[in-house]
Write an enzyme that holds these catalytic residues in place. Structure first.
Site, PDB file in Angstrom:
ATOM      1  N   LYS A 172      11.417  -9.833   3.901  1.00  0.00           N
ATOM      2  CA  LYS A 172      10.151 -10.493   4.220  1.00  0.00           C
ATOM      3  C   LYS A 172       9.313 -10.452   2.962  1.00  0.00           C
ATOM      4  O   LYS A 172       8.725  -9.712   2.460  1.00  0.00           O
ATOM      5  CB  LYS A 172       9.478  -9.788   5.275  1.00  0.00           C
ATOM      6  N   GLU A 247       6.424   2.092  -1.867  1.00  0.00           N
ATOM      7  CA  GLU A 247       5.946   1.635  -3.424  1.00  0.00           C
ATOM      8  C   GLU A 247       4.560   1.292  -3.083  1.00  0.00           C
ATOM      9  O   GLU A 247       4.299   0.049  -2.746  1.00  0.00           O
ATOM     10  CB  GLU A 247       6.717   0.848  -4.224  1.00  0.00           C
ATOM     11  N   CYS A 281       0.353  -3.166 -10.042  1.00  0.00           N
ATOM     12  CA  CYS A 281       0.114  -1.720  -9.412  1.00  0.00           C
ATOM     13  C   CYS A 281      -0.037  -0.807 -10.590  1.00  0.00           C
ATOM     14  O   CYS A 281      -0.639   0.218 -10.503  1.00  0.00           O
ATOM     15  CB  CYS A 281       1.363  -1.416  -8.686  1.00  0.00           C
ATOM     16  N   GLU A 382      -8.310   0.953  -5.265  1.00  0.00           N
ATOM     17  CA  GLU A 382      -7.655   0.036  -6.197  1.00  0.00           C
ATOM     18  C   GLU A 382      -8.437  -1.104  -5.904  1.00  0.00           C
ATOM     19  O   GLU A 382      -8.610  -1.811  -4.933  1.00  0.00           O
ATOM     20  CB  GLU A 382      -6.415   0.039  -5.537  1.00  0.00           C
TER      21      GLU A 382
HETATM   22  P1  NAP Z   1       0.035  -5.710   1.417  1.00  0.00           P
HETATM   23  O1  NAP Z   1      -0.895  -6.336   2.161  1.00  0.00           O
HETATM   24  O2  NAP Z   1       0.206  -3.975   1.884  1.00  0.00           O
HETATM   25  O3  NAP Z   1       1.417  -6.295   1.775  1.00  0.00           O
HETATM   26  C1  NAP Z   1       2.389  -6.016   1.457  1.00  0.00           C
HETATM   27  C2  NAP Z   1       3.715  -6.402   2.357  1.00  0.00           C
HETATM   28  O4  NAP Z   1       3.485  -5.969   3.640  1.00  0.00           O
HETATM   29  C3  NAP Z   1       3.409  -8.071   2.542  1.00  0.00           C
HETATM   30  O5  NAP Z   1       4.833  -8.748   2.687  1.00  0.00           O
HETATM   31  C4  NAP Z   1       2.801  -8.127   4.062  1.00  0.00           C
HETATM   32  O6  NAP Z   1       2.830  -9.101   4.584  1.00  0.00           O
HETATM   33  C5  NAP Z   1       3.509  -6.776   4.577  1.00  0.00           C
HETATM   34  N1  NAP Z   1       2.580  -6.217   5.491  1.00  0.00           N
HETATM   35  C6  NAP Z   1       1.352  -6.448   5.955  1.00  0.00           C
HETATM   36  N2  NAP Z   1       1.211  -5.724   7.015  1.00  0.00           N
HETATM   37  C7  NAP Z   1       2.466  -5.240   7.612  1.00  0.00           C
HETATM   38  C8  NAP Z   1       2.590  -4.498   8.726  1.00  0.00           C
HETATM   39  N3  NAP Z   1       1.596  -4.051   9.677  1.00  0.00           N
HETATM   40  N4  NAP Z   1       3.951  -4.126   8.848  1.00  0.00           N
HETATM   41  C9  NAP Z   1       4.815  -4.546   7.780  1.00  0.00           C
HETATM   42  N5  NAP Z   1       4.511  -5.162   6.727  1.00  0.00           N
HETATM   43  C10 NAP Z   1       3.347  -5.643   6.699  1.00  0.00           C
HETATM   44  O7  NAP Z   1       0.111  -5.364  -0.039  1.00  0.00           O
HETATM   45  P2  NAP Z   1      -0.151  -6.787  -1.058  1.00  0.00           P
HETATM   46  O8  NAP Z   1      -1.539  -6.916  -0.933  1.00  0.00           O
HETATM   47  O9  NAP Z   1       0.995  -7.825  -0.742  1.00  0.00           O
HETATM   48  O10 NAP Z   1       0.209  -5.940  -2.447  1.00  0.00           O
HETATM   49  C11 NAP Z   1      -0.693  -5.467  -3.355  1.00  0.00           C
HETATM   50  C12 NAP Z   1      -0.465  -4.071  -3.086  1.00  0.00           C
HETATM   51  O11 NAP Z   1       0.864  -3.545  -3.321  1.00  0.00           O
HETATM   52  C13 NAP Z   1      -1.307  -3.086  -4.060  1.00  0.00           C
HETATM   53  O12 NAP Z   1      -1.932  -2.209  -3.400  1.00  0.00           O
HETATM   54  C14 NAP Z   1      -0.269  -2.845  -5.004  1.00  0.00           C
HETATM   55  O13 NAP Z   1      -0.703  -1.651  -5.760  1.00  0.00           O
HETATM   56  C15 NAP Z   1       0.872  -2.636  -4.332  1.00  0.00           C
HETATM   57  N6  NAP Z   1       2.055  -2.725  -5.215  1.00  0.00           N
HETATM   58  C16 NAP Z   1       2.687  -1.293  -5.447  1.00  0.00           C
HETATM   59  C17 NAP Z   1       3.851  -1.699  -6.339  1.00  0.00           C
HETATM   60  C18 NAP Z   1       4.363  -0.318  -6.740  1.00  0.00           C
HETATM   61  O14 NAP Z   1       5.390  -0.245  -7.352  1.00  0.00           O
HETATM   62  N7  NAP Z   1       3.931   0.904  -6.517  1.00  0.00           N
HETATM   63  C19 NAP Z   1       4.093  -2.807  -6.950  1.00  0.00           C
HETATM   64  C20 NAP Z   1       3.572  -3.853  -6.665  1.00  0.00           C
HETATM   65  C21 NAP Z   1       2.334  -3.798  -5.767  1.00  0.00           C
HETATM   66  P3  NAP Z   1       1.863 -10.457   4.650  1.00  0.00           P
HETATM   67  O15 NAP Z   1       1.074 -10.614   3.203  1.00  0.00           O
HETATM   68  O16 NAP Z   1       2.661 -11.548   4.863  1.00  0.00           O
HETATM   69  O17 NAP Z   1       0.863 -10.271   5.505  1.00  0.00           O
END
Ligand code: NAP
Length: 479
Positions: A172, A247, A281, A382
């Site tokens: 997804k 992650e 990240c 963050e």
């Molecule tokens: P996010 O809002 O947590 O979303 C990540 C993914 O999870 C998206 O595909 C999102 O779908 C999905 N999602 C949302 N709610 C969910 C639920 N209840 N159940 C299952 N999946 C769900 O994160 P983001 O805003 O896309 O990305 C930024 C974050 O990712 C930052 O905190 C960053 O630090 C972290 N990140 C970490 C790494 C690492 O390697 N540690 C790398 C890259 C990013 P939708 O967006 O379609 O709703």
């Protein structure tokens, strides 16, 4: 405007409901795509396909899997310019960065193609006349949940490891940046990946993501996203005790000691803060500056931030494009306002760029704060935007303690001419990866993953591949 399809069981398909949603270019606000609005029933269909494909795919030899992953890498390499351009319009990624990501994506796939053939089992010489053999088996159907930042890196790291180890999956992408993943589906299809081995379902986390988390036939989820979503996902995923790999977010310390080369570092700090508009990240979340160099560094950092070229992400001269969406711009601006309201000193930024180019896009100018204290929101949370947060310190003990005063533990860096002192500090930083005199270069070979609320498990490297396997012991007694 192009109409996109999901990819389930080797077919490009609409959502079962027939519903769609529109996606926009964050640099212009233009609608650029219509995407199927998947739901739980699409996840169910995809899982059924992945389950049916598992026996065949897991029975292929490592050589066969390696060949197909290499074919996917070849095709991605051929289409890399097209996918980089798609990333520019879907995510606002500056074109040079988009090209680099495609290049790393190809490299990730090539690593897993080779590593698939190098993954070993083990044996235990426990007693005579018996063989204890440990075999690494694929797990089954995996759920791969991708964030919106740097989609091709996430897709290739997760999918490469998943396929190399003989698993099938339901993937997804984030709903606001699905286009690169959907274009990648065309590559998979062209490379002859058997139907059902990879399925891609588009739609929001609240429905599609939840359905993946709750599906009983999915036995492993590799999730990249925020810590908050990660925690919710863990709660939803407990129905069948599926394994998880998380992650998550970071608030990474960038520690500059009093003997560091601050001319060079201030420029590097500006680049790191504004890389992908801060939506990385591994971005430095807190700049720790020794009191002896604090003022000098801050001045040079502000100067370097002023030189960052904010502009059209298609333009090769642009250093920084927009952030990914209006909601995200609002969020970054809320953090900037909170910093000011809580008493930090803003030295630069906090506003939007002016000019017709920026009128409909979601831009934030690079910002720098100093006098930041540990109880402030911008110290603790963050921001995921182009905002430098500077903190003064006076001793090594103080900086170690303050850098660890966070629920995150993704990565960090220490900068000094005294390697012994740098290593001593680095060894005490409670994070999954710490660099001394180097930033974090994530590649196929290097295990990536945080501690504490930055997650658990590793992406990339042989450790990353092992996440997608389970160990089975076989004992033969021939006494
Ligand atoms: P996010 O809002 O947590 O979303 C990540 C993914 O999870 C998206 O595909 C999102 O779908 C999905 N999602 C949302 N709610 C969910 C639920 N209840 N159940 C299952 N999946 C769900 O994160 P983001 O805003 O896309 O990305 C930024 C974050 O990712 C930052 O905190 C960053 O630090 C972290 N990140 C970490 C790494 C690492 O390697 N540690 C790398 C890259 C990013 P939708 O967006 O379609 O709703």
């Amino acid at each position: 405007m192009k109409k996109y399809k999901m990819y389930i069981n080797g077919q490009f398909t609409d959502a079962i409901s027939g519903k769609t949603y529109l996606t926009e270019n964050p640099a212009t606000g233009d609608i650029i795509g219509e995407i199927p609005l998947g739901g739980a029933e699409d996840v169910e269909k995809a899982v059924k396909a992945a389950k049916a494909a598992f026996p065949g795919w897991s029975a292929t030899s490592t050589v066969q899997r390696s060949e197909i992953i290499n074919r996917i890498a070849d095709e991605l390499s051929k289409r890399s310019e097209e996918l980089a351009q798609l990333d520019v319009i879907d995510h606002g990624t500056p074109i040079n960065l988009g090209r680099m990501w495609e290049h790393i994506g190809v490299s990730n796939l090539r690593y897993t193609a080779g590593a698939a053939r190098a993954l070993m089992g083990d044996s235990i010489p426990m007693r005579q006349n018996a063989i204890y053999s440990l075999e690494r088996q694929p797990i089954g159907v995996c759920g791969l949940i991708i964030p919106w930042n740097s989609p091709i890196l996430m897709v290739t790291s997760k999918l490469g490891a998943c396929l190399a180890t003989g698993n099938t999956c339901v993937m997804k992408p984030a709903s606001i940046s699905s286009l690169v993943t959907l274009a990648f589906a065309e590559i998979l299809d062209a490379c002859g990946i058997p139907p059902g081995v990879v399925n891609i379902v588009t739609g929001p986390g609240g429905s599609v993501g939840e359905a993946i988390a709750k599906n009983r036939y999915i036995e492993f989820i590799s999730f990249t996203g925020s810590s908050e979503t990660g925690k919710n996902l863990m709660a939803s995923a407990n129905c069948n005790l599926k394994r998880l790999h998380m992650e998550l977010g970071g608030k990474n310390p960038f520690i500059v000691l009093d003997d560091a080369d601050i001319d060079r570092l201030a420029i590097q700090a500006a680049r790191s803060t504004c890389n992908n508009s801060g939506m990385v990240c591994a971005s430095p979340g807190r700049y720790y500056l020794h009191e002896k160099i604090h003022d000098q560094f801050v001045n040079k950092f502000v100067d370097a931030m002023k030189k960052v070229i904010v502009g059209d992400p298609h333009d090769e001269k642009t250093d920084m494009g927009p952030v990914v969406s209006k909601e995200h711009r609002d969020r970054v601006e809320r953090y900037i306002k909170s910093g000011i309201a809580e008493g930090a000193k803003i030295l630069l930024g906090g506003d939007r760029p002016v000019g017709s180019l920026f009128d409909n896009g979601y831009y934030v100018m690079p910002a720098v704060f100093c006098d930041v204290k540990p109880d402030m929101t911008i110290f603790r949370e963050e921001i995921f935007g182009p905002v430098g947060v500077c903190v003064k310190f006076s001793s090594d003990e103080e900086v170690i303690s303050s850098a660890n005063d966070t629920e995150f533990g993704l990565c960090g860096t220490v900068w000094t001419k005294d390697i012994k002192r740098g290593l001593k500090i680095a060894s005490k930083i409670d994070a999954g990866a710490v660099g001394v005199n180097t930033g974090m270069l994530v590649s196929g070979e290097t295990p990536w993953g945080g501690f504490k609320e930055s997650g658990f498990g590793k992406e990339n490297s042989m450790y990353g591949l092992e996440e997608y396997t389970r160990i089975k012991m076989m004992v033969v007694d021939f006494s």
